[in-house]
Design an enzyme around this catalytic site. Structure first.
Site, PDB file in Angstrom:
ATOM      1  N   SER A 135       0.868  -1.184   0.000  1.00  0.00           N
ATOM      2  CA  SER A 135       0.000   0.000   0.000  1.00  0.00           C
ATOM      3  C   SER A 135       0.901   1.229   0.000  1.00  0.00           C
ATOM      4  O   SER A 135       1.739   1.387   0.891  1.00  0.00           O
ATOM      5  CB  SER A 135      -0.881  -0.010   1.250  1.00  0.00           C
ATOM      6  OG  SER A 135      -1.709   1.138   1.292  1.00  0.00           O
ATOM      7  N   LYS A 163      -3.068   5.078  -2.576  1.00  0.00           N
ATOM      8  CA  LYS A 163      -4.031   5.852  -1.818  1.00  0.00           C
ATOM      9  C   LYS A 163      -4.444   7.054  -2.670  1.00  0.00           C
ATOM     10  O   LYS A 163      -3.581   7.701  -3.278  1.00  0.00           O
ATOM     11  CB  LYS A 163      -3.409   6.340  -0.503  1.00  0.00           C
ATOM     12  CG  LYS A 163      -3.130   5.228   0.490  1.00  0.00           C
ATOM     13  CD  LYS A 163      -4.388   4.602   0.996  1.00  0.00           C
ATOM     14  CE  LYS A 163      -4.101   3.609   2.090  1.00  0.00           C
ATOM     15  NZ  LYS A 163      -5.341   3.016   2.623  1.00  0.00           N
ATOM     16  N   ASP A 188      -7.290   3.008  -3.175  1.00  0.00           N
ATOM     17  CA  ASP A 188      -8.035   3.046  -1.909  1.00  0.00           C
ATOM     18  C   ASP A 188      -8.296   4.501  -1.530  1.00  0.00           C
ATOM     19  O   ASP A 188      -7.357   5.268  -1.335  1.00  0.00           O
ATOM     20  CB  ASP A 188      -7.242   2.349  -0.798  1.00  0.00           C
ATOM     21  CG  ASP A 188      -8.023   2.233   0.503  1.00  0.00           C
ATOM     22  OD1 ASP A 188      -7.502   1.633   1.451  1.00  0.00           O
ATOM     23  OD2 ASP A 188      -9.141   2.769   0.571  1.00  0.00           O
ATOM     24  N   GLU A 213     -11.218   0.645  -3.724  1.00  0.00           N
ATOM     25  CA  GLU A 213     -11.522   0.305  -2.332  1.00  0.00           C
ATOM     26  C   GLU A 213     -12.138   1.489  -1.591  1.00  0.00           C
ATOM     27  O   GLU A 213     -11.625   2.605  -1.659  1.00  0.00           O
ATOM     28  CB  GLU A 213     -10.220  -0.129  -1.630  1.00  0.00           C
ATOM     29  CG  GLU A 213     -10.357  -0.577  -0.187  1.00  0.00           C
ATOM     30  CD  GLU A 213      -9.013  -1.019   0.404  1.00  0.00           C
ATOM     31  OE1 GLU A 213      -8.889  -1.039   1.627  1.00  0.00           O
ATOM     32  OE2 GLU A 213      -8.077  -1.326  -0.388  1.00  0.00           O
ATOM     33  N   ASP A 238     -14.003  -1.930   2.711  1.00  0.00           N
ATOM     34  CA  ASP A 238     -13.071  -2.046   3.844  1.00  0.00           C
ATOM     35  C   ASP A 238     -13.782  -1.531   5.083  1.00  0.00           C
ATOM     36  O   ASP A 238     -14.461  -2.299   5.781  1.00  0.00           O
ATOM     37  CB  ASP A 238     -11.778  -1.257   3.505  1.00  0.00           C
ATOM     38  CG  ASP A 238     -10.768  -1.154   4.650  1.00  0.00           C
ATOM     39  OD1 ASP A 238      -9.664  -0.629   4.426  1.00  0.00           O
ATOM     40  OD2 ASP A 238     -11.099  -1.598   5.771  1.00  0.00           O
ATOM     41  N   GLY A 290      -4.458  -4.590   5.761  1.00  0.00           N
ATOM     42  CA  GLY A 290      -3.465  -4.359   6.799  1.00  0.00           C
ATOM     43  C   GLY A 290      -3.738  -3.088   7.577  1.00  0.00           C
ATOM     44  O   GLY A 290      -4.381  -2.164   7.068  1.00  0.00           O
TER      45      GLY A 290
HETATM   46  C1  NPQ Z   1      -6.529   0.731   4.569  1.00  0.00           C
HETATM   47  N1  NPQ Z   1      -4.351   0.222   5.552  1.00  0.00           N
HETATM   48  O1  NPQ Z   1      -6.475  -0.250   3.835  1.00  0.00           O
HETATM   49  C2  NPQ Z   1      -5.581   0.923   5.695  1.00  0.00           C
HETATM   50  C3  NPQ Z   1      -5.389   2.393   6.023  1.00  0.00           C
HETATM   51  C4  NPQ Z   1      -4.617   2.601   7.329  1.00  0.00           C
HETATM   52  C5  NPQ Z   1      -2.280  -0.564   4.632  1.00  0.00           C
HETATM   53  O2  NPQ Z   1      -3.618   1.064   3.654  1.00  0.00           O
HETATM   54  C6  NPQ Z   1      -1.601   4.150  11.003  1.00  0.00           C
HETATM   55  C7  NPQ Z   1      -1.376   4.897   9.944  1.00  0.00           C
HETATM   56  C8  NPQ Z   1      -2.522   3.218  10.883  1.00  0.00           C
HETATM   57  C9  NPQ Z   1      -2.096   4.712   8.767  1.00  0.00           C
HETATM   58  C10 NPQ Z   1      -4.178   2.060   9.554  1.00  0.00           C
HETATM   59  C11 NPQ Z   1      -3.486   0.333   4.558  1.00  0.00           C
HETATM   60  C12 NPQ Z   1      -3.236   3.018   9.690  1.00  0.00           C
HETATM   61  C13 NPQ Z   1      -3.026   3.753   8.632  1.00  0.00           C
HETATM   62  C14 NPQ Z   1      -4.857   1.855   8.399  1.00  0.00           C
HETATM   63  C15 NPQ Z   1      -3.715   3.536   7.432  1.00  0.00           C
HETATM   64  O3  NPQ Z   1      -7.452   1.525   4.461  1.00  0.00           O
HETATM   65 MG    MG Z   2      -8.616   0.494   2.968  1.00  0.00          MG
END
Ligand code: NPQ
Ligand code: MG
Length: 371
Positions: A135, A163, A188, A213, A238, A290
């Site tokens: 990501s 993102k 995402d 996403e 999500d 994650g």
């Molecule tokens: C998602 N995870 O899929 C989340 C967003 C996310 C890997 O993109 C600290 C900092 C915690 C940023 C938890 C990924 C977080 C964070 C989740 C971002 O939407």
């Molecule tokens: Mg997400």
């Protein structure tokens, strides 16, 4: 197993690189690790609630309160035969899935250790490697973003997630697609758009994306159904999916064609497997999302991603994606294989070991509750 002691560890770790999403820019990661002790064994679980209510309403403080005042009292000193017992004792607690998952998952680790089997095996998983992607956060400039993607593709990641947010979307995807015409790419939005932005999604529809996403509201399925009916690209939910019930409702109204399963967001490994099975029945692929987990939560993610219907690469990147060498509280690190997979530990339980000095070094608060 009689639960003799439960401990909470509020820890904070620095990120190797700031991680920016549509809901903010993070330089560190906070979470709670849960330890459950019984029969001379210690099971570990990770509560993925963040320092602030940006991704979801849960925070380290709400989870600490709910764990200390409701979840731990429900299992401490009790005979627990399996994680299912824990789920049954948590039925009265509404919401707070990340807090519940932290404790339930520690009991999964405990039971797998007691049976001397890897957690993946206890969950019914078959694989010895799981496909993963990476990501990539929002950057200051497009060139910096392209350099980050170049770096990760160079490291061996076979799938990239970008993102996006209003103003950082179509042109970013166009630049990446032009540079890597055949690279599996997904985006995402973390709920940064509304149905009024349909034109943006029609534009994104031309780039052969794996999926889009969580484009719309973090609690919505109805508007997502309207949007999905107007796009070729599969929508993936999500933030909107907090439980097996949410997953069933979303599929019933065709709000998405893919689901991102985050073990913490749905309330633990039991619920994660239920959503996996529901989607398998309906031919809907899932993948493991994650939350920048430490190697404790990462090991649980790798284990659940061994289930057959985890059909798309997960956001379970290598440990080095997030934390500086030597800082993660559990070892060994998960290292990316050259086929963009992570190897599934063969040891009993999670298959990783806590390094006490590193845990204490990262720890801001410690709670010990004895039976
Ligand atoms: C998602 N995870 O899929 C989340 C967003 C996310 C890997 O993109 C600290 C900092 C915690 C940023 C938890 C990924 C977080 C964070 C989740 C971002 O939407
Ligand atoms: Mg997400």
């Amino acid at each position: 197993m009689k639960i003799e002691r439960v401990e909470l560890h509020h820890i904070e770790l620095p990120l190797v690189h700031p991680f920016e999403t549509s809901f903010g820019r993070e330089f560190t990661r906070s979470c709670i690790l849960v330890t459950v002790r019984a029969d001379g064994l210690a099971g570990w679980g990770e509560c993925t609630a963040e320092a602030g209510p940006w991704y979801s309403y849960e925070t380290v403080e709400t989870a600490w309160h709910v764990l200390r005042d409701f979840l731990i009292p429900a299992v401490l000193g009790q005979e627990i035969a399996s994680p299912a017992d824990v789920v049954a004792r948590f039925l009265r607690i509404r919401g707070h899935p990340m807090a519940r998952a932290g404790l339930e998952n520690a009991v999964w680790d405990l039971q797998a250790q007691a049976q001397e089997v890897p957690l993946a095996g206890l969950l019914g998983g078959q694989r010895d490697r799981v496909p993963v992607g990476v990501s990539v956060g929002i950057e200051q400039t497009l060139d910096e973003l392209l350099d980050r993607v170049e770096q990760h593709v160079g490291e061996g990641y076979g799938r990239v997630k970008l993102k996006i947010k209003p103003g950082w979307d179509v042109e970013v995807v166009r630049a990446v697609r032009e540079r890597w015409p055949d690279l599996p790419v997904q985006v995402d939005a973390n709920s940064a758009y509304t149905l009024a932005d349909i034109a943006v999604f029609r534009e994104l529809d031309q780039f052969e994306l794996l999926l889009i996403e969580q484009p719309l509201h973090h609690d919505d399925i109805v508007d997502h159904a309207k949007l999905q009916s107007q796009l070729h690209t599969p929508l993936c939910l999500d933030e909107s999916i907090h439980s097996p019930e949410h997953a069933r409702w979303a599929l019933d109204i065709r709000a998405c064609r893919v689901i991102n399963i985050k073990v913490g967001r749905v309330g633990g490994l039991t619920a994660a497997r239920q959503i996996h099975d529901l989607c398998a029945e309906q031919g809907v692929p899932v993948w493991c999302g994650g939350m920048l987990e430490t190697n404790v939560g990462r090991a649980a993610n790798v284990a659940v991603a061994t289930l057959a219907n985890f059909a798309l690469p997960g956001d379970i990147s290598a440990s080095s994606r997030y934390y500086p060498e030597g800082r993660d509280v559990a070892v060994p690190n998960f290292v990316l294989n050259d086929d963009s997979t992570l190897s599934v530990p063969s040891g009993a339980g999670l298959g990783v070991q806590i390094v006490p000095q590193r845990l204490v070094a990262a720890r801001l608060r410690h709670l010990v509750q004895n039976a």
